[in-house]
Motif scaffolding. Structure first.
Motif, PDB file in Angstrom:
ATOM      1  N   TYR A 130       0.722  -1.119   0.087  1.00  0.00           N
ATOM      2  CA  TYR A 130       0.013  -0.069  -0.196  1.00  0.00           C
ATOM      3  C   TYR A 130       1.091   1.178   0.120  1.00  0.00           C
ATOM      4  O   TYR A 130       1.879   1.278   0.534  1.00  0.00           O
ATOM      5  N   TYR A 132      -1.920   6.343  -0.029  1.00  0.00           N
ATOM      6  CA  TYR A 132      -3.026   7.075  -0.271  1.00  0.00           C
ATOM      7  C   TYR A 132      -3.807   6.301  -1.187  1.00  0.00           C
ATOM      8  O   TYR A 132      -3.506   5.341  -1.667  1.00  0.00           O
ATOM      9  N   VAL A 133      -5.121   7.032  -1.281  1.00  0.00           N
ATOM     10  CA  VAL A 133      -6.063   6.593  -2.209  1.00  0.00           C
ATOM     11  C   VAL A 133      -6.477   7.436  -2.987  1.00  0.00           C
ATOM     12  O   VAL A 133      -6.384   8.684  -3.112  1.00  0.00           O
ATOM     13  N   TRP A 139     -10.047   9.055  -4.527  1.00  0.00           N
ATOM     14  CA  TRP A 139     -11.526   9.008  -4.609  1.00  0.00           C
ATOM     15  C   TRP A 139     -11.760   9.251  -6.045  1.00  0.00           C
ATOM     16  O   TRP A 139     -11.292  10.244  -6.575  1.00  0.00           O
ATOM     17  N   TYR A 143      -6.788  12.550  -4.906  1.00  0.00           N
ATOM     18  CA  TYR A 143      -5.879  11.728  -4.093  1.00  0.00           C
ATOM     19  C   TYR A 143      -5.754  12.129  -2.644  1.00  0.00           C
ATOM     20  O   TYR A 143      -5.707  13.384  -2.403  1.00  0.00           O
ATOM     21  N   ILE A 183      -6.686   3.062   6.901  1.00  0.00           N
ATOM     22  CA  ILE A 183      -7.221   2.537   5.598  1.00  0.00           C
ATOM     23  C   ILE A 183      -8.113   1.369   5.466  1.00  0.00           C
ATOM     24  O   ILE A 183      -9.084   1.232   4.637  1.00  0.00           O
ATOM     25  N   LEU A 242     -11.571   1.236   3.539  1.00  0.00           N
ATOM     26  CA  LEU A 242     -11.688   0.188   2.578  1.00  0.00           C
ATOM     27  C   LEU A 242     -12.891  -0.618   2.941  1.00  0.00           C
ATOM     28  O   LEU A 242     -13.245  -1.852   2.243  1.00  0.00           O
ATOM     29  N   PHE A 256     -10.657  -2.132  -4.868  1.00  0.00           N
ATOM     30  CA  PHE A 256     -11.014  -0.680  -4.743  1.00  0.00           C
ATOM     31  C   PHE A 256     -12.683  -0.909  -4.205  1.00  0.00           C
ATOM     32  O   PHE A 256     -13.044  -2.059  -4.189  1.00  0.00           O
ATOM     33  N   ILE A 315     -13.743   4.428  -4.304  1.00  0.00           N
ATOM     34  CA  ILE A 315     -12.148   4.542  -3.749  1.00  0.00           C
ATOM     35  C   ILE A 315     -11.271   3.595  -4.313  1.00  0.00           C
ATOM     36  O   ILE A 315     -11.725   2.405  -4.359  1.00  0.00           O
ATOM     37  N   GLN A 316     -10.340   3.960  -4.954  1.00  0.00           N
ATOM     38  CA  GLN A 316      -9.144   3.136  -5.444  1.00  0.00           C
ATOM     39  C   GLN A 316      -8.038   3.265  -4.530  1.00  0.00           C
ATOM     40  O   GLN A 316      -7.248   4.505  -4.744  1.00  0.00           O
ATOM     41  N   PRO A 317      -7.382   2.174  -3.785  1.00  0.00           N
ATOM     42  CA  PRO A 317      -6.394   2.148  -3.016  1.00  0.00           C
ATOM     43  C   PRO A 317      -5.053   2.242  -4.051  1.00  0.00           C
ATOM     44  O   PRO A 317      -5.240   1.366  -4.978  1.00  0.00           O
TER      45      PRO A 317
END
Ligand code: FAD
Length: 382
Positions: free
Chosen positions: A167, A170-171, A173, A228, A237, A241, A252, A290-292
């Motif tokens: 990881y 950050y993700v 959005w 981001y 996190i 998620l 995601f 949301i995409q990590p």
């Protein structure tokens, strides 16, 4: 036509699996795709920058005319907190959507060779053959097996269990808004442009993409945005998620499954920090997702007769906008190498591998540098 017709299985029927499947099938191999999802894959809502590799693929395999599947931009525009333009670069790019690409590709692969509802459970290799077992009980044997099963690849976990996903801290959005859902003055600011706003440890960007049914004409397009956010490892996190059903997602969190309290908080922060156009865009977004952001890089692309392609091998950070192009390149280069060495799969794979590793590592390093510069103010964190 291939001199030696191989029986090839592809695990994963998203873009990478389809690019590779089409290229190999057109070369004369007997190709079957297995996709774990039980029905037609849904639009993941994401915009995709049409890189040259995709344009070439669509032309070479006569999939569709590029002008039918993209919304062009002519400028990159950077705005400040008040929405004033601080920099304008002339730059033509062509934008499309994950769903648009999928719809076009699936039409060009034989339906009888594409199997939904097949989740790979296990595989084993003996005598240059690969045996696979699916969780519905089906078993099959292939001359070559291709893992196109994405970032959390089961194929990779079996053949290279030492390779781990990391990881990045950050993700993204992400959200999609239909162009008719925006005030006209806001929409006019976005048309023909790739728009960016940078803030400390974050940035947001947006551009227009085809509509829900892949239309590219004015009035039916959508706007795709990505924002981001830094989110600590561990509990923070994990909580973000965890979806509305209490399931902690490994990838995601799709549209409609993000916890409402996070969406509320995100909209409140946007109201405080965003320039007017992005504020309106986020307000108009019904179901953000949301995409990590993760780092994944293999050190080998194949093991005997099992090959990895696309995100299963390298998942570069999204700032490179090149993951889809990389999947195309992996697939067509593999098909070419099998043509060049028709009687020697081992040599074909060995010849194919190094350029794919070089490309994957280049994109990985570039993504890390761009992402860390934006999110942490340094390109040194890895
Ligand atoms: C939210 C999101 C946004 C993105 N945005 C962009 C973008 O803007 N630009 C860009 O270039 N790329 C983007 N990407 C990446 C891009 O979609 C991928 O690089 C591209 O689709 C190629 O990936 P792939 O086919 O290798 O893997 P994936 O698209 O992840 O597909 C893997 C497939 O394998 C299937 N699968 C997984 N496990 C199994 C199993 N055990 N058995 C059978 N099937 C299995 C999955 O269901 C899935 O369909 C995005 C990805 C995501 C998730």
């Amino acid at each position: 036509m291939a001199d030696k017709k191989l029986k090839i299985g592809i695990i994963g029927g998203s873009l990478g699996g389809l690019f590779t499947g089409i290229a190999l099938q057109k070369s004369g191999h007997q190709v079957t795709i297995y996709e774990k999802t039980g029905e037609k894959l849904k639009d993941r809502g994401a915009g995709v920058v049409l890189q040259q590799e995709l344009i070439d693929f669509f032309q070479e395999y006569q999939i569709n005319r590029i002008e039918n599947i993209n919304v062009p931009i002519y400028q990159r525009v950077y705005v400040d907190r008040n929405g004033r333009q601080t920099r304008v670069d002339n730059s033509k790019q062509q934008m499309t959507a994950w769903g648009t690409l999928f719809h076009e590709l699936i039409k060009n692969f034989p339906a009888s060779q594409y199997n939904y509802g097949h989740s790979l459970k296990n595989l084993s290799q003996a005598n240059n053959q690969v045996s696979v077992e699916f969780d519905n009980g089906k078993v099959e044997t292939f001359d070559l097996l291709i893992g196109a099963d994405g970032t959390n690849s089961t194929v990779r976990k079996i053949v290279f269990p030492e390779i781990l996903l990391r990881y990045a801290g950050y993700v993204g959005w992400r959200g999609i808004v239909h162009e008719t859902e925006l005030p006209t003055d806001v929409l006019n600011e976005l048309i023909d442009r790739f728009t960016f706003y940078s803030m400390p440890n974050s940035h947001i960007l947006c551009y227009l993409i085809p509509g829900n049914d892949d239309e590219v004409s004015p009035g039916s397009r959508r706007i795709n945005w990505v924002w981001y956010w830094n989110v600590n490892k561990g509990q923070d996190i994990d909580d973000l998620l965890t979806d509305i059903n209490g399931i902690k997602r490994s990838g995601f969190v799709p549209e409609g499954l993000v916890m409402p309290e996070y969406i509320k908080a995100q909209k409140e922060i946007a109201d405080e920090v965003m320039p007017p156009i992005f504020k309106e865009l986020i307000r108009a977004t019904k179901n953000p997702f949301i995409q990590p952001v993760n780092d994944l890089a293999v050190t080998k692309m194949y093991s005997n007769r099992v090959v990895l392609i696309g995100d299963a091998a390298f998942t570069p950070r999204p700032h490179t906008a090149a993951s889809t192009a990389k999947a195309v390149a992996n697939g067509i280069n593999l098909s070419q190498s099998l043509k060049d060495f028709p009687d020697d799969i081992e040599q074909a794979l060995a010849f194919w591998e190094q350029p794919q590793l070089d490309m994957g590592n280049y994109l990985k390093n570039r993504g890390v540098a761009l992402g860390n510069q934006s999110q942490f103010g340094t390109s040194l964190r890895t």
